[in-house]
Scaffold this motif. Sequence first.
Motif, PDB file in Angstrom:
ATOM      1  N   LEU A 148      -9.258 -26.260  -3.342  1.00  0.00           N
ATOM      2  CA  LEU A 148      -9.879 -25.965  -4.771  1.00  0.00           C
ATOM      3  C   LEU A 148      -9.208 -26.737  -6.494  1.00  0.00           C
ATOM      4  N   LEU A 149      -8.191 -25.983  -6.517  1.00  0.00           N
ATOM      5  CA  LEU A 149      -7.528 -26.851  -7.913  1.00  0.00           C
ATOM      6  C   LEU A 149      -6.389 -27.792  -7.448  1.00  0.00           C
ATOM      7  N   ASP A 150      -5.029 -27.556  -6.678  1.00  0.00           N
ATOM      8  CA  ASP A 150      -4.349 -28.421  -5.863  1.00  0.00           C
ATOM      9  C   ASP A 150      -4.544 -29.689  -6.718  1.00  0.00           C
ATOM     10  N   GLY A 151      -4.144 -30.550  -7.645  1.00  0.00           N
ATOM     11  CA  GLY A 151      -4.570 -31.857  -7.929  1.00  0.00           C
ATOM     12  C   GLY A 151      -5.585 -32.321  -8.674  1.00  0.00           C
ATOM     13  N   THR A 152      -5.857 -31.145  -9.189  1.00  0.00           N
ATOM     14  CA  THR A 152      -7.087 -31.382 -10.124  1.00  0.00           C
ATOM     15  C   THR A 152      -6.716 -32.262 -11.773  1.00  0.00           C
ATOM     16  N   SER A 153      -7.357 -33.129 -11.973  1.00  0.00           N
ATOM     17  CA  SER A 153      -6.636 -34.273 -13.139  1.00  0.00           C
ATOM     18  C   SER A 153      -6.802 -33.106 -14.388  1.00  0.00           C
ATOM     19  N   VAL A 154      -6.358 -32.334 -15.488  1.00  0.00           N
ATOM     20  CA  VAL A 154      -6.343 -31.983 -16.396  1.00  0.00           C
ATOM     21  C   VAL A 154      -6.084 -33.104 -17.645  1.00  0.00           C
ATOM     22  N   TYR A 155      -5.551 -34.097 -17.530  1.00  0.00           N
ATOM     23  CA  TYR A 155      -5.457 -35.787 -18.280  1.00  0.00           C
ATOM     24  C   TYR A 155      -5.577 -36.995 -17.404  1.00  0.00           C
ATOM     25  N   THR A 156      -6.305 -37.596 -18.440  1.00  0.00           N
ATOM     26  CA  THR A 156      -6.364 -38.771 -17.948  1.00  0.00           C
ATOM     27  C   THR A 156      -5.918 -39.880 -19.413  1.00  0.00           C
ATOM     28  N   VAL A 157      -4.130 -40.143 -19.008  1.00  0.00           N
ATOM     29  CA  VAL A 157      -3.546 -40.875 -19.581  1.00  0.00           C
ATOM     30  C   VAL A 157      -4.328 -42.805 -20.040  1.00  0.00           C
ATOM     31  N   PRO A 158      -4.621 -42.369 -21.115  1.00  0.00           N
ATOM     32  CA  PRO A 158      -4.327 -44.307 -21.552  1.00  0.00           C
ATOM     33  C   PRO A 158      -4.083 -45.686 -21.012  1.00  0.00           C
ATOM     34  N   ASP A 159      -4.529 -46.092 -21.380  1.00  0.00           N
ATOM     35  CA  ASP A 159      -4.201 -47.589 -20.209  1.00  0.00           C
ATOM     36  C   ASP A 159      -3.491 -48.279 -21.317  1.00  0.00           C
ATOM     37  N   MET A 160      -3.519 -48.095 -22.787  1.00  0.00           N
ATOM     38  CA  MET A 160      -2.749 -48.793 -23.553  1.00  0.00           C
ATOM     39  C   MET A 160      -1.557 -48.070 -23.859  1.00  0.00           C
ATOM     40  N   VAL A 161      -1.490 -47.168 -23.518  1.00  0.00           N
ATOM     41  CA  VAL A 161      -0.028 -46.543 -23.243  1.00  0.00           C
ATOM     42  C   VAL A 161       1.198 -46.413 -21.992  1.00  0.00           C
ATOM     43  N   GLY A 162       0.020 -47.289 -21.345  1.00  0.00           N
ATOM     44  CA  GLY A 162       0.460 -47.341 -19.843  1.00  0.00           C
ATOM     45  C   GLY A 162       0.527 -46.574 -19.440  1.00  0.00           C
ATOM     46  N   LYS A 163       1.161 -46.495 -17.832  1.00  0.00           N
ATOM     47  CA  LYS A 163       0.729 -46.270 -16.199  1.00  0.00           C
ATOM     48  C   LYS A 163       2.915 -45.561 -16.505  1.00  0.00           C
ATOM     49  N   ARG A 164       3.414 -45.487 -17.405  1.00  0.00           N
ATOM     50  CA  ARG A 164       4.594 -45.089 -17.220  1.00  0.00           C
ATOM     51  C   ARG A 164       5.026 -43.164 -17.107  1.00  0.00           C
ATOM     52  N   LEU A 165       5.612 -42.446 -16.838  1.00  0.00           N
ATOM     53  CA  LEU A 165       5.742 -41.238 -18.410  1.00  0.00           C
ATOM     54  C   LEU A 165       6.856 -40.883 -17.411  1.00  0.00           C
ATOM     55  N   ASN A 166       7.679 -40.282 -18.575  1.00  0.00           N
ATOM     56  CA  ASN A 166       8.922 -39.675 -17.927  1.00  0.00           C
ATOM     57  C   ASN A 166       9.095 -38.450 -17.181  1.00  0.00           C
ATOM     58  N   GLY A 167       8.292 -37.687 -18.669  1.00  0.00           N
ATOM     59  CA  GLY A 167       8.744 -36.378 -18.516  1.00  0.00           C
ATOM     60  C   GLY A 167       6.814 -35.711 -19.031  1.00  0.00           C
ATOM     61  N   ILE A 168       6.649 -34.111 -18.491  1.00  0.00           N
ATOM     62  CA  ILE A 168       5.750 -33.668 -19.577  1.00  0.00           C
ATOM     63  C   ILE A 168       6.248 -32.151 -19.448  1.00  0.00           C
ATOM     64  N   ALA A 169       6.724 -31.840 -21.065  1.00  0.00           N
ATOM     65  CA  ALA A 169       6.939 -31.141 -21.520  1.00  0.00           C
ATOM     66  C   ALA A 169       5.497 -29.959 -22.121  1.00  0.00           C
ATOM     67  N   ILE A 170       4.963 -28.757 -21.563  1.00  0.00           N
ATOM     68  CA  ILE A 170       4.638 -27.391 -22.376  1.00  0.00           C
ATOM     69  C   ILE A 170       5.157 -27.183 -23.563  1.00  0.00           C
ATOM     70  N   GLN A 171       4.358 -26.809 -24.894  1.00  0.00           N
ATOM     71  CA  GLN A 171       4.086 -26.462 -25.707  1.00  0.00           C
ATOM     72  C   GLN A 171       3.238 -24.926 -25.505  1.00  0.00           C
ATOM     73  N   GLU A 172       3.525 -24.950 -26.663  1.00  0.00           N
ATOM     74  CA  GLU A 172       2.180 -23.390 -26.900  1.00  0.00           C
ATOM     75  C   GLU A 172       1.066 -23.819 -26.862  1.00  0.00           C
ATOM     76  N   ASN A 173       0.670 -24.718 -27.699  1.00  0.00           N
ATOM     77  CA  ASN A 173      -0.857 -25.146 -27.645  1.00  0.00           C
ATOM     78  C   ASN A 173      -0.467 -26.725 -27.437  1.00  0.00           C
ATOM     79  N   SER A 174       0.026 -27.742 -26.823  1.00  0.00           N
ATOM     80  CA  SER A 174      -0.225 -28.472 -26.669  1.00  0.00           C
ATOM     81  C   SER A 174       1.003 -29.534 -25.358  1.00  0.00           C
ATOM     82  N   PHE A 175       0.582 -30.305 -24.797  1.00  0.00           N
ATOM     83  CA  PHE A 175       0.827 -31.185 -24.155  1.00  0.00           C
ATOM     84  C   PHE A 175       2.196 -31.916 -24.959  1.00  0.00           C
TER      85      PHE A 175
END
Length: 179
Positions: A148-175
């Motif tokens: 049920l939970l695997d693959g659940t989307s938690v955020y959609t990156v806006p198209d204007m930013v593009g679809k290329r992401l190099n990394g995700i770093a978790i902070q205490e109160n943000s990504f």
Amino acid sequence: MDNNNRVHFKIFNRRNAVHHCLIKKTHGLIVMLMLFHGFSHGFSLGIPKPLIDAAVAKKFPKEKATITLDKPSTTFSKARQKIELCGTWATKFPKTNGDFCIDTQPVWNKDTGNIEISKVNILKLSTADGKELPAAATQTLNATLLTLLDGTSVYTVPDMVGKRLNGIAIQENSFQLSF
């Protein structure tokens, strides 16, 4: 100086001034391009926790095979680079409910432009009164929670930013998304 030489001198000075101006503009353009190129590799975007929580809440309640998950809450762990997702679960047959907590790591799905829950690990699975679940119910809930939970989307990156992401770093109160 005769008139002919004066005309050539004025034309020569104008050409030098134009040439000098073009060189300055070209150097300025090169410097701007170098800066932009440097920033393009280091561009990052912070996504605050309330925005992530709102996106997660929209995905619930989730239901599969008579099991419903609801009331999600998240805790971010910068040290472990994980998200803890807790909530309630309920089954229709037998009528039982309780609490769950999972540990998960966000991953980038470049096809959809979404940050999704992945690598789900169950931390807690209990009934509402704190009793231990029967083995059959625990086994069913484990399998269902993971699917049920695997693959659940938690955020959609806006198209204007593009679809290329190099990394995700978790902070205490943000990504922190790095592009």
